[in-house]
Scaffold this motif. Structure first.
Motif, PDB file in Angstrom:
ATOM      1  N   ARG A  38      17.613  21.546  -8.955  1.00 29.80           N
ATOM      2  CA  ARG A  38      18.687  22.083  -8.115  1.00 29.80           C
ATOM      3  C   ARG A  38      19.140  21.021  -7.122  1.00 29.80           C
ATOM      4  N   GLY A  94      21.152  24.420  -3.656  1.00 31.01           N
ATOM      5  CA  GLY A  94      20.506  25.366  -4.554  1.00 31.01           C
ATOM      6  C   GLY A  94      21.197  25.582  -5.881  1.00 31.01           C
ATOM      7  N   ARG A 109      12.093  21.686  -4.822  1.00 33.11           N
ATOM      8  CA  ARG A 109      12.218  23.089  -4.439  1.00 33.11           C
ATOM      9  C   ARG A 109      11.159  23.465  -3.425  1.00 33.11           C
ATOM     10  N   HIS A 138      17.491  26.178   0.776  1.00 33.92           N
ATOM     11  CA  HIS A 138      16.053  25.970   0.878  1.00 33.92           C
ATOM     12  C   HIS A 138      15.518  26.549   2.187  1.00 33.92           C
TER      13      HIS A 138
END
Length: 159
Positions: free
Chosen positions: A18, A22, A34, A61
């Motif tokens: 990602r 995201g 992540r 995040h």
């Protein structure tokens, strides 16, 4: 049919990399690491980690940090952490160019936060409510949002 990606517990979880907002990237492309799920942090550690991620332009995040805080913390603090998560997701959508979703989530998060007191955790709730309202108005007006440049200050006088 291709089998679904699974995490270590067997739950469906995309292994695609990602970006900082995201968004899924193609397999094999380097992405942003992540956030691990289910991390238990103190409230101050949660605020510090979320602020670091927000400042880095990674509100998606940061939302995961807030989500962990609401799931692992005391029930009475859940509305605070949920409201903060909504602000982070609102900023995410606004930065992705989804003005309607971004403004809606910013307002929803601000509304949720307006009813809570974050002072025990050093969180500037009134300042965040103002920030979210102003950003939502700008997003409605067509503003292009840079997540890092728009990162809110979670704590008064914070970094």
């Amino acid at each position: 049919m291709k089998p679904r990606d699974r995490d270590d517990e067997g739950r469906a979880r995309s292994a695609r990399p990602r970006d900082g907002l995201g968004r899924p990237l193609p397999y094999g492309v380097p992405g942003v690491e992540r956030q691990p799920e289910g991390v238990v942090r103190s409230p101050r550690e949660s605020v510090a980690e979320a602020q670091r991620l927000l400042d880095a332009g990674m509100p998606f995040h940061a939302h995961e940090v807030f989500e962990d805080a609401w799931k692992s913390g005391p029930e009475e603090a859940a509305p605070l952490w949920r409201g903060l998560a909504q602000l982070a997701v609102g900023l995410t959508h606004a930065a992705r160019g989804n003005a309607v979703g971004g403004a809606r989530l910013l307002r929803r998060g601000a509304g949720a936060l307006a009813a809570v007191d974050g002072s025990a955790y050093g969180i500037d709730v009134p300042g965040l409510v103002r920030w979210a309202g102003e950003l939502a108005r700008r997003v409605d007006g067509g503003a292009v949002v840079d997540a890092a440049a728009e990162a809110p200050r979670l704590a008064p006088g914070g970094p």
